[in-house]
Design an enzyme around this catalytic site. Sequence first.
Site, short mmCIF file in Angstrom:
data_model
loop_
_atom_site.label_atom_id
_atom_site.label_comp_id
_atom_site.label_asym_id
_atom_site.label_seq_id
_atom_site.Cartn_x
_atom_site.Cartn_y
_atom_site.Cartn_z
N HIS B 220 0.79 -1.22 0.00
CA HIS B 220 0.00 0.00 0.00
C HIS B 220 0.83 1.28 0.00
O HIS B 220 0.30 2.34 -0.27
CB HIS B 220 -0.96 -0.01 1.19
CG HIS B 220 -2.18 -0.83 0.93
ND1 HIS B 220 -2.11 -2.19 0.73
CD2 HIS B 220 -3.49 -0.51 0.79
CE1 HIS B 220 -3.32 -2.65 0.50
NE2 HIS B 220 -4.18 -1.66 0.53
N SER B 224 -0.24 -0.81 -6.18
CA SER B 224 -0.04 -1.97 -7.06
C SER B 224 0.70 -1.57 -8.32
O SER B 224 0.48 -0.50 -8.87
CB SER B 224 -1.39 -2.57 -7.45
OG SER B 224 -2.08 -2.99 -6.31
N LYS B 247 -13.89 -9.02 -8.80
CA LYS B 247 -13.02 -9.78 -9.70
C LYS B 247 -12.32 -10.92 -8.95
O LYS B 247 -12.16 -12.02 -9.47
CB LYS B 247 -11.98 -8.83 -10.31
CG LYS B 247 -11.33 -9.37 -11.56
CD LYS B 247 -10.44 -8.32 -12.22
CE LYS B 247 -9.66 -8.94 -13.37
NZ LYS B 247 -8.74 -7.99 -13.98
N ASP B 248 -11.93 -10.63 -7.69
CA ASP B 248 -11.29 -11.66 -6.88
C ASP B 248 -12.27 -12.76 -6.48
O ASP B 248 -11.89 -13.93 -6.40
CB ASP B 248 -10.65 -11.03 -5.64
CG ASP B 248 -9.32 -10.36 -5.96
OD1 ASP B 248 -8.65 -10.82 -6.90
OD2 ASP B 248 -8.97 -9.37 -5.29
N GLU B 291 7.83 -33.67 -2.18
CA GLU B 291 6.60 -33.24 -2.82
C GLU B 291 6.95 -32.44 -4.08
O GLU B 291 8.02 -31.85 -4.18
CB GLU B 291 5.78 -32.38 -1.85
CG GLU B 291 5.14 -33.20 -0.75
CD GLU B 291 3.90 -33.94 -1.24
OE1 GLU B 291 4.05 -35.01 -1.84
OE2 GLU B 291 2.79 -33.45 -1.01
#
Lengths: 255, 411
Positions: B220, B224, B247-248, B291
């Site tokens: 912040h 972005s 959108k998320d 893994e």
Amino acid sequence: MKKIILAAAATLALASFTASVFAAEEVHIPKEQWSFNGTFGKFDRLQLQRGLQVYKEICASCHSLKYVAFRNLAALGYNEAQIKAFAAEYEYPDIDDEGSDTKRKGLPSDYFPNPYPNEKFARASSNGALPPDLSLISKAREGGPDYLFHLITGYEDPPAGMTVMDGMSYNKYFSSGNFQIAMVKQIEDDKVTYADGTKATTDQIARDVTAFLHWAAEPMLEARHSTGLRVMLYMIVFTLLAYFLKRRIWARLDK
Amino acid sequence: MSTDNSSTEKSVWRRAFEWHEARLPLVSFIDNAVGTKYPAPRNLNYFWNFGFLAGFVLVLMIMTGVVLAMNYIPHKDMAFDSVERIMRDVNYGWLIRYMHANGASFFFIVVYIHIFRGLYYGSYKAPREVLWWIGIIIYLVMMATAFMGYVLPWGQMSFWGATVITNLFSAIPLIGEPIVTFLWGGFSVDNPTLNRFFALHYLLPFVIFALVFLHVWALHIPGSNNPLGIEVGPADKIPFHPYYTIKDVFGIGVFLLVYFAVVFWGPNMLGDPLNYVVANPLVTPPHIVPEWYYLPFYAILRAIPDKLLGVIAMFGSILVLFVVPWLDTSRVRSANFRPVYRVFFWLFIINGMVLGWCGSQLPEGLPLIVGRICTLYYFLFFFVLMPVIGWMETPKPLPASIGSPALKAAE
């Protein structure tokens, strides 16, 4: 939209890539048809009952099934009285009111007993090898039920020039043990007489017991598939609604 | 403002809310973080969904993990059985455990895409270096958490994976052996190891949670980045809520569709069958593999014939990310405007996947040779290509603002 597809494709590519990493096998194991495969896959109750009979009459003399309790057999379609009677065929060590060792009859809450008192005894009776517990075997081997089916039917004469050790058998699917397995061939035509009258061919017996062992390893498979269908249906509606809502909200920017 | 008038019009709930906000502005805090008060560039593409998604998966993992911990027994004689009890007797235990086990894999898929997005669009460059650093720290803690979580079922791969990975520390000269003994709490992987791994596996997700707060805070300060990688003025920004929240939410829907397909129809697809065999210190599996999400690093480790150098290369392959903001000498952030770098970037992604394949194979013959070539490219990419291409390359002209291209894309 292009970016959605790209992002989704990236996720899928990474997921399928990671899956393919484990796809490598040393011996090709042919895929078999199983009633429990696929989106709607379910166990065939009668097949599981036949498989239980095979386990009890052939496998159980050497292999334990320690995570399966008699009460679990309700999933095979047996009622309570049948399960009680089935459990009562087995005996378990107990202590009586005077504190002396005694035996009691099995209860639905009991688990399938171990055929051997301890590992050393098991090895001494099995030519040095330890027969593995079968509760999880269908998930504990590469190839799963396909491998099991082919392993128990994969006995044949060793290729020319290969000497098989004393007491061992050649098995073309037992790559993890250089194709020499301590278990001798167990399944033959008519080795069991099915209660439901099904013809007991080698192939039939092997399929039935494999299905049973897959149920033993994954008893919640049917619940998983049916819950999954409902969850997917919900998620499809949810995702579509979210998509249209997203478009609608973003349309405000065009004004 | 005539306070008398407006306060009589306000409902009692509104006044109670304002009373509380004046004392602890919790809602304003959230609104500033991911709400209407956080202006984000209007041109973020779907690759920007993966940060939010990673946070979502973290919460999913903590929630399923807490329920699993209620039924799990961290003792070497009971751990495996307690997991089977979860699978068979605990109500929806099979669902919780499959969600948690596959959640780990999907966490890594999401985070890898998130990291690659940052690499491609130059999100690590000034003024976002600290944001990038915190991200790498989160990734490192994630790897430790996932590693210890994989040990808990106490299967064969749990045990032998733990043995191999902890033994890596023995490569450190002089203090290596004491460190390994300290990690194990004994002279081999045993009950004390399982106990401490369980304690740490429960602790570290909350450390990650705290780090995520720092990560979002650091985000912040500059705001972005965006696909064009240019500085964005207020005119080209839109409030995070409702535009990016919805959108998320859509992104979470798509993610869950893929995730649940695996959870319900291929829950053991990404796992090793051997982990359904209880740990046995006397039987070493012929082929110990970690893994899938560690495989590229495992390949780097084994590509180098010397143990210590291998360990250094393996850790170095992640730690190099810390200096990426300075290794990359280009002034242009987004690889969209860097025609040469872009090619080598995609090569790097393919290279990483090939390394993963090498890691899954026995270290001999072709996989070993390919693994060595790919390891070379991995480091070449960071230490040579990144700085050199940055100097030599002529980037495409950058747009002055995102207004016009963003509008075009929307039409």
